[in-house]
Design a protein around this motif. Structure first.
Motif, PDB file in Angstrom:
ATOM      1  N   GLU A 288       0.826  -1.208   0.000  1.00 34.11           N
ATOM      2  CA  GLU A 288       0.000   0.000   0.000  1.00 34.11           C
ATOM      3  C   GLU A 288       0.860   1.258   0.000  1.00 34.11           C
ATOM      4  OE1 GLU A 288      -3.297  -0.426  -0.309  1.00 34.11           O
ATOM      5  OE2 GLU A 288      -2.873  -2.569  -0.261  1.00 34.11           O
ATOM      6  N   PHE A 289       2.136   1.115   0.377  1.00 35.00           N
ATOM      7  CA  PHE A 289       3.045   2.253   0.359  1.00 35.00           C
ATOM      8  C   PHE A 289       3.682   2.438  -1.017  1.00 35.00           C
ATOM      9  CE2 PHE A 289       4.444   3.734   4.796  1.00 35.00           C
ATOM     10  CZ  PHE A 289       3.128   3.776   5.203  1.00 35.00           C
ATOM     11  N   HIS A 290       3.453   1.483  -1.920  1.00 39.14           N
ATOM     12  CA  HIS A 290       4.081   1.527  -3.237  1.00 39.14           C
ATOM     13  C   HIS A 290       3.074   1.709  -4.366  1.00 39.14           C
ATOM     14  CE1 HIS A 290       8.161   0.255  -1.952  1.00 39.14           C
ATOM     15  NE2 HIS A 290       7.497  -0.336  -0.984  1.00 39.14           N
ATOM     16  N   ILE A 291       1.884   1.173  -4.209  1.00 39.24           N
ATOM     17  CA  ILE A 291       0.929   1.178  -5.306  1.00 39.24           C
ATOM     18  C   ILE A 291      -0.485   1.282  -4.763  1.00 39.24           C
ATOM     19  CG2 ILE A 291       0.595  -1.334  -5.440  1.00 39.24           C
ATOM     20  CD1 ILE A 291       0.918  -0.958  -8.538  1.00 39.24           C
ATOM     21  N   ARG A 292      -1.370   1.912  -5.517  1.00 37.05           N
ATOM     22  CA  ARG A 292      -2.756   2.097  -5.084  1.00 37.05           C
ATOM     23  C   ARG A 292      -3.674   2.042  -6.297  1.00 37.05           C
ATOM     24  NH1 ARG A 292      -1.730   8.352  -3.724  1.00 37.05           N
ATOM     25  NH2 ARG A 292      -1.414   9.104  -5.841  1.00 37.05           N
ATOM     26  N   GLU A 293      -4.966   2.031  -6.026  1.00 32.07           N
ATOM     27  CA  GLU A 293      -5.941   2.104  -7.109  1.00 32.07           C
ATOM     28  C   GLU A 293      -5.744   3.418  -7.855  1.00 32.07           C
ATOM     29  OE1 GLU A 293      -8.152  -0.137  -8.110  1.00 32.07           O
ATOM     30  OE2 GLU A 293      -7.481  -1.565  -6.574  1.00 32.07           O
ATOM     31  N   SER A 294      -5.723   3.345  -9.157  1.00 35.50           N
ATOM     32  CA  SER A 294      -5.439   4.538  -9.949  1.00 35.50           C
ATOM     33  C   SER A 294      -6.556   5.572  -9.838  1.00 35.50           C
ATOM     34  CB  SER A 294      -5.242   4.168 -11.418  1.00 35.50           C
ATOM     35  OG  SER A 294      -5.014   5.330 -12.190  1.00 35.50           O
ATOM     36  N   ARG A 295      -6.144   6.798  -9.666  1.00 40.70           N
ATOM     37  CA  ARG A 295      -7.107   7.899  -9.624  1.00 40.70           C
ATOM     38  C   ARG A 295      -7.586   8.284 -11.018  1.00 40.70           C
ATOM     39  NH1 ARG A 295      -3.785  11.739  -5.331  1.00 40.70           N
ATOM     40  NH2 ARG A 295      -3.929  10.329  -3.540  1.00 40.70           N
ATOM     41  N   TYR A 296      -6.941   7.722 -12.028  1.00 49.32           N
ATOM     42  CA  TYR A 296      -7.285   8.052 -13.411  1.00 49.32           C
ATOM     43  C   TYR A 296      -8.063   6.934 -14.093  1.00 49.32           C
ATOM     44  CZ  TYR A 296      -3.767  11.585 -12.437  1.00 49.32           C
ATOM     45  OH  TYR A 296      -3.057  12.612 -11.869  1.00 49.32           O
TER      46      TYR A 296
ATOM     47  N   LEU B 175      -6.053   8.315 -24.666  1.00 46.86           N
ATOM     48  CA  LEU B 175      -4.739   8.478 -24.064  1.00 46.86           C
ATOM     49  C   LEU B 175      -4.802   7.930 -22.635  1.00 46.86           C
ATOM     50  CD1 LEU B 175      -1.837   9.589 -24.157  1.00 46.86           C
ATOM     51  CD2 LEU B 175      -2.742  11.775 -23.315  1.00 46.86           C
ATOM     52  N   ASN B 176      -4.096   6.834 -22.404  1.00 45.82           N
ATOM     53  CA  ASN B 176      -4.151   6.166 -21.107  1.00 45.82           C
ATOM     54  C   ASN B 176      -3.349   6.922 -20.056  1.00 45.82           C
ATOM     55  OD1 ASN B 176      -4.498   3.980 -19.172  1.00 45.82           O
ATOM     56  ND2 ASN B 176      -2.338   3.551 -19.564  1.00 45.82           N
ATOM     57  N   ARG B 177      -3.933   7.083 -18.859  1.00 40.76           N
ATOM     58  CA  ARG B 177      -3.256   7.749 -17.747  1.00 40.76           C
ATOM     59  C   ARG B 177      -3.070   6.814 -16.554  1.00 40.76           C
ATOM     60  NH1 ARG B 177      -6.049  11.776 -20.378  1.00 40.76           N
ATOM     61  NH2 ARG B 177      -4.891  13.716 -20.689  1.00 40.76           N
ATOM     62  N   VAL B 178      -3.503   5.572 -16.697  1.00 39.44           N
ATOM     63  CA  VAL B 178      -3.349   4.586 -15.632  1.00 39.44           C
ATOM     64  C   VAL B 178      -1.972   3.932 -15.755  1.00 39.44           C
ATOM     65  CG1 VAL B 178      -4.281   2.477 -14.618  1.00 39.44           C
ATOM     66  CG2 VAL B 178      -5.834   4.161 -15.622  1.00 39.44           C
ATOM     67  N   ASN B 179      -1.203   3.915 -14.686  1.00 41.35           N
ATOM     68  CA  ASN B 179       0.150   3.327 -14.750  1.00 41.35           C
ATOM     69  C   ASN B 179       0.115   1.877 -15.195  1.00 41.35           C
ATOM     70  OD1 ASN B 179       1.593   5.099 -11.911  1.00 41.35           O
ATOM     71  ND2 ASN B 179       1.349   5.695 -14.011  1.00 41.35           N
ATOM     72  N   TYR B 180      -0.674   1.073 -14.469  1.00 37.32           N
ATOM     73  CA  TYR B 180      -0.735  -0.360 -14.734  1.00 37.32           C
ATOM     74  C   TYR B 180      -2.201  -0.772 -14.883  1.00 37.32           C
ATOM     75  CZ  TYR B 180       4.030  -0.138 -12.922  1.00 37.32           C
ATOM     76  OH  TYR B 180       5.341   0.198 -12.712  1.00 37.32           O
TER      77      TYR B 180
ATOM     78  N   GLU C 192       3.045  -4.300 -17.512  1.00 40.83           N
ATOM     79  CA  GLU C 192       3.967  -3.272 -17.968  1.00 40.83           C
ATOM     80  C   GLU C 192       3.345  -1.888 -17.817  1.00 40.83           C
ATOM     81  OE1 GLU C 192       4.368  -2.880 -22.359  1.00 40.83           O
ATOM     82  OE2 GLU C 192       3.278  -4.776 -22.387  1.00 40.83           O
ATOM     83  N   LYS C 193       4.199  -0.918 -17.573  1.00 42.45           N
ATOM     84  CA  LYS C 193       3.749   0.449 -17.367  1.00 42.45           C
ATOM     85  C   LYS C 193       3.296   1.063 -18.676  1.00 42.45           C
ATOM     86  CE  LYS C 193       5.138   4.540 -14.756  1.00 42.45           C
ATOM     87  NZ  LYS C 193       6.236   5.166 -13.975  1.00 42.45           N
ATOM     88  N   MET C 194       2.083   1.619 -18.693  1.00 37.94           N
ATOM     89  CA  MET C 194       1.529   2.150 -19.935  1.00 37.94           C
ATOM     90  C   MET C 194       0.959   3.545 -19.757  1.00 37.94           C
ATOM     91  SD  MET C 194      -0.282  -1.106 -21.782  1.00 37.94           S
ATOM     92  CE  MET C 194      -1.317  -1.529 -20.373  1.00 37.94           C
ATOM     93  N   GLU C 195       1.529   4.306 -18.849  1.00 42.66           N
ATOM     94  CA  GLU C 195       1.074   5.675 -18.646  1.00 42.66           C
ATOM     95  C   GLU C 195       1.430   6.538 -19.856  1.00 42.66           C
ATOM     96  OE1 GLU C 195       1.511   9.252 -15.332  1.00 42.66           O
ATOM     97  OE2 GLU C 195       2.914   7.571 -15.359  1.00 42.66           O
ATOM     98  N   SER C 196       0.495   7.415 -20.260  1.00 44.99           N
ATOM     99  CA  SER C 196       0.676   8.343 -21.387  1.00 44.99           C
ATOM    100  C   SER C 196       0.850   7.619 -22.714  1.00 44.99           C
ATOM    101  CB  SER C 196       1.878   9.271 -21.138  1.00 44.99           C
ATOM    102  OG  SER C 196       1.690  10.011 -19.957  1.00 44.99           O
TER     103      SER C 196
ATOM    104  N   ILE D 264     -16.956   1.933 -21.690  1.00 46.06           N
ATOM    105  CA  ILE D 264     -15.891   1.089 -21.162  1.00 46.06           C
ATOM    106  C   ILE D 264     -15.586   1.509 -19.729  1.00 46.06           C
ATOM    107  CG2 ILE D 264     -14.871   0.729 -23.430  1.00 46.06           C
ATOM    108  CD1 ILE D 264     -12.678   2.731 -22.649  1.00 46.06           C
ATOM    109  N   ALA D 265     -14.959   0.618 -18.997  1.00 44.45           N
ATOM    110  CA  ALA D 265     -14.507   0.914 -17.637  1.00 44.45           C
ATOM    111  C   ALA D 265     -13.081   0.384 -17.511  1.00 44.45           C
ATOM    112  CB  ALA D 265     -15.418   0.254 -16.603  1.00 44.45           C
ATOM    113  N   VAL D 266     -12.147   1.275 -17.232  1.00 40.62           N
ATOM    114  CA  VAL D 266     -10.730   0.905 -17.137  1.00 40.62           C
ATOM    115  C   VAL D 266     -10.295   0.977 -15.680  1.00 40.62           C
ATOM    116  CG1 VAL D 266      -8.386   1.420 -17.892  1.00 40.62           C
ATOM    117  CG2 VAL D 266     -10.321   1.836 -19.434  1.00 40.62           C
ATOM    118  N   HIS D 267      -9.806  -0.144 -15.160  1.00 42.38           N
ATOM    119  CA  HIS D 267      -9.340  -0.182 -13.776  1.00 42.38           C
ATOM    120  C   HIS D 267      -7.892  -0.637 -13.727  1.00 42.38           C
ATOM    121  CE1 HIS D 267     -13.813  -0.784 -12.725  1.00 42.38           C
ATOM    122  NE2 HIS D 267     -13.478   0.483 -12.513  1.00 42.38           N
ATOM    123  N   GLY D 268      -7.138  -0.057 -12.789  1.00 44.18           N
ATOM    124  CA  GLY D 268      -5.735  -0.428 -12.659  1.00 44.18           C
ATOM    125  C   GLY D 268      -5.092   0.189 -11.438  1.00 44.18           C
ATOM    126  N   LYS D 269      -3.774   0.137 -11.405  1.00 49.57           N
ATOM    127  CA  LYS D 269      -3.007   0.635 -10.269  1.00 49.57           C
ATOM    128  C   LYS D 269      -2.081   1.760 -10.725  1.00 49.57           C
ATOM    129  CE  LYS D 269      -4.331  -2.781  -7.452  1.00 49.57           C
ATOM    130  NZ  LYS D 269      -5.112  -2.572  -6.222  1.00 49.57           N
TER     131      LYS D 269
END
Length: 481
Positions: free
Chosen positions: A36-44, A69-74, A130-134, A180-185
């Motif tokens: 929880e100190f490293h990753i959380r539910e994405s705010r985007y 344009l994806n803003r979710v890290n993972y 894999e990280k896919m932000e931006s 669509i609904a996009v969920h990630g971290k």
């Protein structure tokens, strides 16, 4: 000279003890915090939104695309709203997720006819993390069946557009967005910079410590060492006052201290009977949800109520013997804190009975207990000082505490309030303390780092305001009690 050298040695010893405790506590916080100190539910994340139109039958050759344009890290999963028109269908739906800049296929899924319902989301899960932000992503929806009337459809919202997104039907741009609904971290800055945080904290506390020690050594005003010296000098008196208050509470009671166990359980039972039918369907493990809130709020309400008259009702002692006056509201809170500790036992019993897992995050329960105790001391000092001049405070507190209770989600879910009224929770310190505890006991994980900061800020803020008001008015107490 020897005395000064001895005093300097004492300061250094105390400093090393404090710093060792600091590093131990910070290490425990990191261990208890876990991922929880490293990753959380994405705010985007893109949340579900209602549909108002359909793309029509998705037959062979048709292609429905949503580009954004994806803003979710993972990204973990993507949901697409499909419908079978509430009739028998035979066509499979192909969901594919592409990376637009490289053309790489990131994920795909074949949705069988029996998996498609009426206006339901079908989920495409991503195996890779894999990280896919931006990164610009393209989701395509196609079919392998060509019989009109026997194939499903996809739904879209014609009035909503996904930010930096394009919606296409058979290559033609259409206003709106595919449902669509996009969920990630997403990564949290705290985890990767925790060592820097510890180092900055160490430097800050070291600087404050030595400045305070220097000022105290030269007889200048400073809050830390002066308070510690006073607590050490009057420690025995505080023990006696706390013990007296705790004993008086159960004097002539047949069950005595057992009421500390019974009170939260009986209150929970009554409120569970009343509210379970209203909120049980929305709240998982309602018993533990309710009790965890009651234990925290009951302590706060009881401790502040006891602190209110701590100056006024000790007038004979205050006018005859000099004792730092802040000791009186503090001892009232500490006596209630004993009851608070005892009332945690039934909370753990409910945790065991409901089979909630006990995890390493439970190490952080003392943290939130310390925060609420400090917050209560601050509020208690503030109101006890005000009551010396305004005796109506004791009557107003009954109304304020009742209003505060209903403004705190003890027996109802947070989602019961409309988004435009959520600010009520944002400025409610008790909401943060209770939410912190519930995150631990219900979810078995540590809260996000921001919640640690919020709890500390509310505690220190209340302590600062209460302390300043108490200090500014205490010289006038004797003339008004």
């Amino acid at each position: 000279m020897a005395e000064k050298r001895k005093e300097n040695t004492t300061y250094i010893k105390q400093y090393f003890i404090v710093m060792i405790l600091y590093f131990i506590v910070m290490a425990l916080v990191y261990v208890a915090g876990g991922k929880e100190f490293h990753i959380r539910e994405s705010r985007y994340s893109i949340e579900e939104f209602p549909a108002d139109n359909i793309v029509g039958d998705i037959t062979i050759g048709r292609n429905i695309e949503q580009i954004w344009l994806n803003r979710v890290n993972y990204i973990e999963e993507i949901g697409v709203m499909l419908s079978n028109y509430n009739k028998e269908i035979s066509g499979n739906i192909h969901l594919k997720l592409w990376r637009e800049d490289t053309g790489d296929l990131l994920a795909e899924k074949i949705v069988l006819p029996e998996e498609i319902g009426l206006n339901q989301y079908s989920i495409l899960k991503l195996d890779k993390t894999e990280k896919m932000e931006s990164v610009v992503l393209r989701l395509s929806v196609t079919s392998d069946n060509g019989e009109i009337g026997l194939v499903p459809t996809a739904l879209y919202q014609s009035q909503k557009e996904i930010e930096d997104g394009i919606f296409r039907i058979d290559g033609k741009e259409v206003s709106g967005a595919l449902c669509i609904a996009v969920h990630g971290k997403e990564e949290i800055w705290t985890g990767s910079h925790y060592k820097s945080i510890i180092l900055c904290g160490w430097l800050f506390f070291s600087l404050c410590y030595f400045i305070a020690a220097w000022r105290y050594y030269h007889g200048k005003k400073e809050p830390f060492f002066s308070t510690m010296a006073a607590l050490k000098k009057y420690g025995f008196l505080m023990e006696q006052l706390v013990g007296r208050d705790f004993k008086v509470r159960y004097k002539r009671s047949m069950l005595g201290i057992f009421w500390s166990f019974l009170n939260p359980l009986l209150t929970m039972t009554v409120q569970y009977i009343v509210f379970s039918q209203l909120f049980k369907s929305d709240i998982e493990n309602f018993q533990l949800y309710l009790l965890s809130g009651l234990v925290m709020f009951n302590f706060f309400n009881e401790a502040v109520g006891q602190s209110l008259g701590s100056i006024v009702y000790n007038a004979p002692l205050i006018t005859k013997v000099y004792v730092p006056k802040y000791i009186y509201p503090i001892t009232k809170v500490l006596s209630s804190a004993i009851n608070f500790l005892i009332s945690m036992v039934p909370l753990f019993l409910v945790i065991v009975v409901t089979r909630e897992p006990i995890t390493k995050a439970f190490l952080m329960i003392p943290f939130v207990m310390a925060c609420i105790i400090l917050f209560t001391i601050g509020v208690g000092m503030l109101l006890s000082a005000l009551m010396v001049f305004f005796r109506d405070i004791q009557f107003l507190w009954g109304i304020i505490s009742l209003l505060w209770l209903y403004m705190t989600p003890l027996f109802y879910p947070e989602t019961i309030l409309a988004p435009k009224y959520q600010w009520i929770f944002d400025y409610n310190a008790m909401h943060y303390y209770i939410k912190f505890l519930r995150k631990i006991v219900l979810d078995g994980v540590s809260p996000e780092p921001i919640m640690y900061v919020q709890c500390v800020l509310f505690s220190l803020g209340a302590l600062l305001i209460g302390g300043v008001v108490f200090k500014k008015t205490q010289d006038k107490f004797v003339m008004n009690i």
